[in-house]
Design an enzyme around this catalytic site. Structure first.
Site, mmCIF file in Angstrom:
data_model
loop_
_atom_site.group_PDB
_atom_site.id
_atom_site.type_symbol
_atom_site.label_atom_id
_atom_site.label_comp_id
_atom_site.label_asym_id
_atom_site.label_seq_id
_atom_site.Cartn_x
_atom_site.Cartn_y
_atom_site.Cartn_z
ATOM 1 N N ALA A 130 -68.539 -6.268 19.247
ATOM 2 C CA ALA A 130 -68.139 -6.414 20.683
ATOM 3 C C ALA A 130 -68.958 -7.458 21.449
ATOM 4 O O ALA A 130 -70.052 -7.750 20.984
ATOM 5 C CB ALA A 130 -68.569 -4.939 21.377
ATOM 6 N N VAL A 137 -72.417 -7.881 19.897
ATOM 7 C CA VAL A 137 -73.329 -7.028 19.061
ATOM 8 C C VAL A 137 -72.827 -7.293 17.634
ATOM 9 O O VAL A 137 -71.675 -7.410 17.710
ATOM 10 C CB VAL A 137 -73.074 -5.728 19.371
ATOM 11 C CG1 VAL A 137 -73.686 -4.587 18.123
ATOM 12 C CG2 VAL A 137 -73.533 -5.034 20.561
ATOM 13 N N LYS A 151 -78.155 -6.809 18.646
ATOM 14 C CA LYS A 151 -77.681 -7.385 19.863
ATOM 15 C C LYS A 151 -78.344 -8.634 20.309
ATOM 16 O O LYS A 151 -79.634 -8.729 20.274
ATOM 17 C CB LYS A 151 -78.057 -6.181 20.903
ATOM 18 C CG LYS A 151 -77.067 -6.616 22.465
ATOM 19 C CD LYS A 151 -77.860 -5.476 23.490
ATOM 20 C CE LYS A 151 -76.918 -3.981 23.209
ATOM 21 N NZ LYS A 151 -77.349 -3.233 24.332
ATOM 22 N N ASP A 284 -76.724 5.947 32.062
ATOM 23 C CA ASP A 284 -75.327 5.638 32.162
ATOM 24 C C ASP A 284 -74.586 6.375 30.848
ATOM 25 O O ASP A 284 -74.283 5.739 29.983
ATOM 26 C CB ASP A 284 -75.180 4.296 32.132
ATOM 27 C CG ASP A 284 -73.681 3.756 32.235
ATOM 28 O OD1 ASP A 284 -72.893 4.622 32.982
ATOM 29 O OD2 ASP A 284 -73.376 2.583 32.050
#
Length: 554
Positions: A130, A137, A151, A284
Site C-alpha cells: 500500500a 509498506v 513501512k 483511530d
C-alpha cells in the site's frame, strides 16, 4: 534562502489555484492572497457547482497533498467543532498518491539501517502492499525467518510538510484578522494542535513506542493483539513490524467462517479496556486498522494516532457515563467541571438548561438504544456552544467511540455497548472512592501543599522585590476601571461633603457657644473675619454640594 522563498511562492500558487478550482475564490479575495504572488495566478476551470461544500473541501484537501490530507483526517476527530456533514466527508479522505520507486525505498533503508538491503532481509518485495501520503509498506522476511512489513517514509515529505505548515499558519493568522468566523472557531489554536500531532506521526519512532506500549498493556488481555516491533530494523524513517495475516474486521462475517458476535464483543471489550483501565488507547480504530484471525482473534495495526487519559479523567468519564445512564443533569454537569471542560466564567444557569434539554432528548429512549458515542458528542457540542475547549484526548476518545460503535453495530446489531462499558465504569467509581486510593491522593496533595508552603517565603520575597522595582503587573479591564473610578468618585465626594459639613458645623457651634457664654460683646464677635469666614465657608459648602450633585456620582 532564495530556494526556500521560491518554493514558498510556488506552493502559494498551487494553493490559490486549487481554491479557485473548487469554488473558494472568495476566500482568496478576502485574504488578499493575489497580492502575495509575483505573477497572476492561473485559474483552473471551476468544479461542478452541484457538488456540496463538504465534498469540495474533501477534494481540495486531496489535491493539495499529504499535509492537507493528514490535517483533514485529524480534523475529522473534532466533532465538537465541525458539523457532521463535513466530518463525514473528511472521514472519506483518500491518499491519492502514487508509490515511489523501489530504488528510493532501498536507498532510504540502507542509509537508515546502515547496511545493505540484502543483509538486512532474506527477501524484500519491491512492489508495495500500500502507498499513502506519509509513506508506503512492503512485505519482507528477516534473516531469522519472521515475516514482516516494512513501512518507509516518503522521500522529501518532511520538507513538504514544513513548507505547508508554515504557509497554513501564515494564512490562518491572516484570516483571523480579516474574517470574523475564523477567530470564533479558534482555527489558529486548532492548527497548532494538529501540526504537533502531524509532526509526531511522521516520526516512526513515536509509532513504534505507541505500538510497544499497547502491546505490553494488552499482554494480559485475551483475544486482542498488536504486532511486534523490531527495533533493530526501525528508525525515524523506517518501521518494521510483524506481518498481520488476517481479514479486515468488517469483512469477518458468518459466511466467511467468523463468529460476528464474538468478534464484535472481543473488539469492543479490548478497546474499552484500553480506554478505561489503561488510559492509553488506539486513536483511530477504523476497519482498515483492525484485522481478525481465523480464530476470531483481534489484531490492531497503525499506531500513529493514540489517545491518553489520566486516572482522574477516566474516573470523571465514568461519572459522566453514570450520569448519562441515570439521566442526572447535576451529575453530568459536575463531571464536565471536574474534567476541566467548563471554564469558570461560563453562565452556569444556561449551561444547566442546555444539559437538561439534552437529558430530555434521551428521556424516553431505552438505555440499550442510546449511542454512547453520540451522547458524548452531544455533550461536547453543548460545551462548544458555551465556548468551552474540549481537550484533544477527549475529542479523540469521542472519535474512537464512534468507530467502535459503528463496527460493533455492523457485526452484531443486538449487542448492547452500554453493557460492555458499564463494568469498567463501576470499577473506576470503586477506585475513586477506595479508601487506599483516597489516602494516596490526600498524601500527594499534602506533599504538594508542603512544597508550596516551603517556597512561599521565596516567592513572597520575589513579589515584594517586583513591587519595589515597579515590575508588578495588574490586569484590569476597561469596564472594571470605569466601575472603580465611579466608586472612588462617590467615596471622595461623600468624604468631601462630610468634611465641609463638619467644619461648617464646628464653626457655627463655636460662634453660638461663644456668644452665649457672655452677655457682653466680645472682641471675637467684633472681628469681621468671622462673618467673612462664615460667608466663605457657606459659599464653599453650597459650591461643593452643587458640584457633587451635578456629577451624578453621589
Amino acid at each position: 534562502m532564495l530556494k526556500t522563498r521560491i518554493r514558498y511562492l510556488s506552493r502559494y500558487q498551487d494553493i490559490i489555484t486549487a481554491l479557485y478550482h473548487y469554488g473558494f475564490g472568495q476566500i482568496v479575495r478576502d485574504l488578499g492572497l493575489l497580492d502575495r504572488t509575483k505573477k497572476r495566478t492561473k485559474k483552473k476551470r471551476a468544479q461542478d457547482s452541484s457538488l456540496s461544500v463538504a465534498k469540495r473541501i474533501r477534494l481540495l484537501l486531496e489535491e493539495l497533498g499529504p499535509t492537507f490530507i493528514k490535517l483533514g483526517q485529524l480534523a475529522s476527530t473534532r466533532g465538537d467543532l465541525f458539523p457532521a456533514y463535513v466530518l463525514t466527508e473528511l472521514e472519506n479522505l483518500q491518499d491519492n498518491v502514487p508509490s515511489f520507486a523501489y530504488q528510493e525505498v532501498k536507498d532510504i533503508i540502507e542509509v537508515e539501517l546502515e547496511a545493505p538491503l540484502e543483509k538486512l532481509f532474506r527477501s524484500f518485495e519491491p512492489v508495495p502492499l500500500a502507498a499513502a501520503s506519509i509513506g508506503q509498506v512492503h512485505r519482507a522476511e528477516l534473516p531469522t525467518g519472521e515475516k514482516v512489513v516494512v513501512k518507509v517514509r516518503r522521500p522529501g515529505i518532511e520538507r513538504t510538510i514544513e513548507t505547508d505548515l508554515a504557509i497554513l499558519q501564515d494564512l490562518l493568522e491572516l484570516a483571523e484578522e480579516r474574517i470574523g468566523w475564523v477567530k470564533r472557531f479558534r482555527l489558529v489554536d486548532l492548527f497548532h494542535e494538529f501540526a504537533e500531532a502531524l509532526k509526531e506521526e511522521i516520526n516512526y519512532k513515536n509509532e513504534a513506542q505507541n505500538a510497544e506500549r499497547i502491546r505490553r498493556q494488552n499482554s494480559e488481555t485475551q483475544h486482542l493483539f498488536t504486532p511486534v516491533v523490531y527495533s533493530s530494523h526501525s528508525t525515524m524513517k523506517v518501521l518494521t513490524m510483524t506481518y498481520v495475516d488476517g481479514t479486515k474486521i468488517t469483512d469477518a462475517t458468518y459466511d466467511k467462517g467468523f463468529n460476528q458476535e464474538i468478534v464484535a464483543e472481543r473488539f469492543a471489550t479490548g478497546m474499552f479496556e484500553q480506554i478505561f483501565v489503561h488510559g492509553f488507547f488506539h486513536g483511530d480504530p477504523h476497519p482498515g486498522n483492525v484485522f481478525v484471525t481465523k480464530e476470531n482473534e483481534i489484531i490492531l495495526i497503525d499506531f500513529g494516532m493514540v489517545g491518553r487519559l489520566t486516572t482522574d479523567m477516566r474516573q470523571n468519564l465514568a461519572l459522566l457515563v453514570l450520569g448519562l445512564k441515570g439521566r442526572n443533569t447535576d451529575r453530568v454537569m459536575e463531571a464536565l467541571f471536574r474534567m476541566d471542560i467548563v471554564h469558570d466564567h461560563v453562565d452556569r444557569d444556561r449551561l444547566w438548561d442546555d444539559l437538561d434539554h439534552l437529558r430530555l432528548k434521551y428521556y424516553d429512549i431505552p438505555m440499550a438504544d442510546i449511542s454512547l458515542a453520540e451522547a458524548v458528542q452531544d455533550l461536547f457540542n453543548v460545551a462548544n456552544k458555551h465556548d468551552c475547549i474540549v481537550p484533544v484526548d477527549l475529542t479523540m476518545l469521542g472519535k474512537a467511540l464512534l468507530s467502535v460503535e459503528a463496527i460493533v453495530s455492523s457485526l452484531a446489531p443486538t449487542l448492547r455497548i452500554i453493557d460492555i462499558v458499564e463494568p469498567f465504569g463501576r470499577v473506576l467509581i470503586k477506585e475513586r472512592y477506595d479508601p487506599l486510593n483516597f489516602a494516596k491522593k490526600v498524601q500527594a496533595e499534602f506533599q504538594e501543599g508542603m512544597e508550596t508552603l516551603r517556597y512561599f517565603p521565596r516567592d513572597m520575597r520575589k513579589t515584594l522585590k517586583d513591587i519595589r522595582g515597579g515590575k508588578l503587573k495588574v490586569n484590569i479591564s476597561i469596564r472594571e476601571i470605569h466601575h472603580l473610578i465611579q466608586k472612588v468618585d462617590r467615596i471622595s465626594n461623600k468624604l468631601a461633603f462630610s468634611i465641609v459639613l463638619l467644619s461648617f458645623s464646628i464653626i457655627m457651634a463655636g460662634v453660638i457657644i461663644g456668644g452665649s457664654l457672655t452677655a457682653e460683646p466680645t472682641i471675637l464677635l467684633q472681628i469681621p473675619a468671622i462673618e467673612i469666614g462664615l460667608v466663605i465657608t457657606s459659599l464653599m459648602f453650597f459650591w461643593i454640594i452643587w458640584a457633587i450633585f451635578r456629577s451624578g456620582r453621589f
